[in-house]
Design a protein around this motif. Structure first.
Motif, short mmCIF file in Angstrom:
data_model
loop_
_atom_site.label_atom_id
_atom_site.label_comp_id
_atom_site.label_asym_id
_atom_site.label_seq_id
_atom_site.Cartn_x
_atom_site.Cartn_y
_atom_site.Cartn_z
N LYS A 43 0.78 -1.12 -0.09
CA LYS A 43 0.02 0.14 0.01
C LYS A 43 0.77 1.36 0.02
O LYS A 43 0.39 2.48 -0.03
CB LYS A 43 -0.89 0.14 1.21
CG LYS A 43 -2.11 -1.22 1.18
CD LYS A 43 -2.87 -1.25 2.29
CE LYS A 43 -3.89 -2.07 2.16
NZ LYS A 43 -4.99 -2.11 3.50
N LYS A 44 2.03 1.35 -0.12
CA LYS A 44 2.96 2.35 0.02
C LYS A 44 2.70 3.11 -1.11
O LYS A 44 2.58 4.44 -0.86
CB LYS A 44 4.53 1.76 0.01
CG LYS A 44 5.02 1.67 1.47
CD LYS A 44 6.58 1.32 1.21
CE LYS A 44 7.14 0.85 2.61
NZ LYS A 44 6.84 2.00 3.80
N ALA A 45 2.60 2.67 -2.41
CA ALA A 45 2.45 3.67 -3.52
C ALA A 45 1.07 4.63 -3.32
O ALA A 45 1.09 5.63 -3.70
CB ALA A 45 2.29 2.75 -4.69
N ALA A 46 0.26 3.61 -2.95
CA ALA A 46 -1.27 4.50 -2.80
C ALA A 46 -1.09 5.47 -1.80
O ALA A 46 -1.78 6.78 -1.65
CB ALA A 46 -2.32 3.51 -2.45
N THR A 47 -0.39 5.12 -0.72
CA THR A 47 -0.29 6.03 0.59
C THR A 47 0.44 7.47 0.18
O THR A 47 0.33 8.37 0.58
CB THR A 47 0.31 5.44 1.96
OG1 THR A 47 -0.26 4.07 2.12
CG2 THR A 47 0.70 6.33 2.93
N LYS A 48 1.60 6.96 -0.54
CA LYS A 48 2.53 8.37 -1.12
C LYS A 48 1.47 9.27 -1.87
O LYS A 48 1.59 10.38 -1.87
CB LYS A 48 3.50 7.88 -1.87
CG LYS A 48 4.78 7.17 -1.22
CD LYS A 48 5.73 6.75 -2.27
CE LYS A 48 7.04 5.94 -1.48
NZ LYS A 48 7.93 5.43 -2.42
N ALA A 49 0.75 8.54 -2.77
CA ALA A 49 -0.07 9.35 -3.62
C ALA A 49 -1.09 10.16 -2.78
O ALA A 49 -1.71 11.32 -3.27
CB ALA A 49 -0.60 8.67 -4.70
N GLN A 50 -1.63 9.76 -1.63
CA GLN A 50 -2.54 10.39 -0.65
C GLN A 50 -1.97 11.36 0.18
O GLN A 50 -2.39 12.39 0.37
CB GLN A 50 -3.16 9.24 0.07
CG GLN A 50 -4.36 9.80 0.95
CD GLN A 50 -4.91 8.72 1.90
OE1 GLN A 50 -4.65 7.53 1.84
NE2 GLN A 50 -5.63 9.38 3.03
N VAL A 51 -0.91 11.05 0.72
CA VAL A 51 -0.04 11.67 1.91
C VAL A 51 0.83 13.00 1.29
O VAL A 51 0.96 14.16 1.67
CB VAL A 51 0.64 10.87 2.66
CG1 VAL A 51 1.68 11.80 3.61
CG2 VAL A 51 -0.15 9.88 3.63
#
Length: 246
Positions: free
Chosen positions: A20-28
């Motif tokens: 989920k790191k990629a999605a988290t980066k895109a969100q944060v």
């Protein structure tokens, strides 16, 4: 000091699950930049305020502590609306009046302290911050990008985008209780604001996550879905699906 406190939320990326790191980066990252540059902090704060309220309390206490420290150091800086505000208001006033270099030093120290404190607490107490949620209802941007690229290569770019928008709008409308439950739709800089007839039938935050939502706020019959800078696009596709385009 809230500028630097927002940067400490990059600990969410460090503690996110690998898948989920990629999605988290895109969100944060976009939310952090928005908060730091112009002081719009809500999209970032609502990513953890309800999921990990303990962090919010610590965040508030620590920020207040650093505010007190810089005040005792005779720092008189105004940075309410982010870095741009800081540069415009304080640099012209001069170091003698504002002592802004000490503010920068204290801010850098706060970033380091808050980052490691957040990271420790998230892991220690297994807090459900962005990227650590149970289940798989988190946007996998990498997978989405791969799917879109595949459709583009096959010559169906416009059709794929149209279908994706329709699916997103349908999910948002269903999450809001259906077309008949929606009274009015509007938006601000970061949020889709919807007035509904019955808030009890509105789905929870996890339902809206696949549509790109970073958070959900319910105030009586007023629903706010946090989308960030793309909110006007979300409003447009929902209004189109409802047949309420102006």
């Amino acid at each position: 000091m809230r500028i630097t406190c927002q940067l400490s939320d990059l600990a969410f990326i460090a503690t996110a699950k690998k898948e989920k790191k990629a999605a988290t980066k895109a969100q944060v990252i976009p939310a952090t930049l928005t908060a730091s540059l112009v002081g719009v902090t809500e999209p970032l704060e609502f990513t953890f305020l309800f999921a990990a309220p303990m962090l919010w309390v610590i965040y508030s206490v620590m920020d207040g502590l650093f505010q007190m420290i810089v005040y005792l150091l005779n720092v008189r800086v105004c940075a309410t609306n982010g870095i741009i505000d800081f540069l415009v208001l304080n640099l012209p006033a001069g170091i003698g009046r504002t002592h802004w270099p000490m503010y920068v030093v204290a801010g850098l120290i706060e970033i380091v302290v808050m980052y490691f404190l957040f990271r420790f607490l998230i892991v220690k107490f297994n807090l459900k911050t962005p990227g650590r949620e149970d289940g798989e209802d988190v946007i996998d941007l990498a997978a989405n990008a791969a799917a879109v690229k595949s459709q583009i290569r096959s010559g169906n770019k416009a059709e794929a985008k149209k279908e994706a928008d329709a699916e997103t709008a349908a999910r948002i409308i269903e999450g809001l209780g259906g077309p008949d439950n929606i009274e009015n739709i509007g938006n601000c800089m970061t949020r889709l604001r919807v007035e509904v007839k019955d808030a009890s039938v509105v789905k929870d935050k996890e339902w809206f996550a696949p549509t790109g939502a970073a958070g959900l706020v319910v105030k009586g019959n007023n629903i706010q879905i946090i989308y960030g800078p793309v909110v006007s696009k979300k409003r447009s596709i929902v209004e189109k699906a409802l047949g309420r385009e102006e």
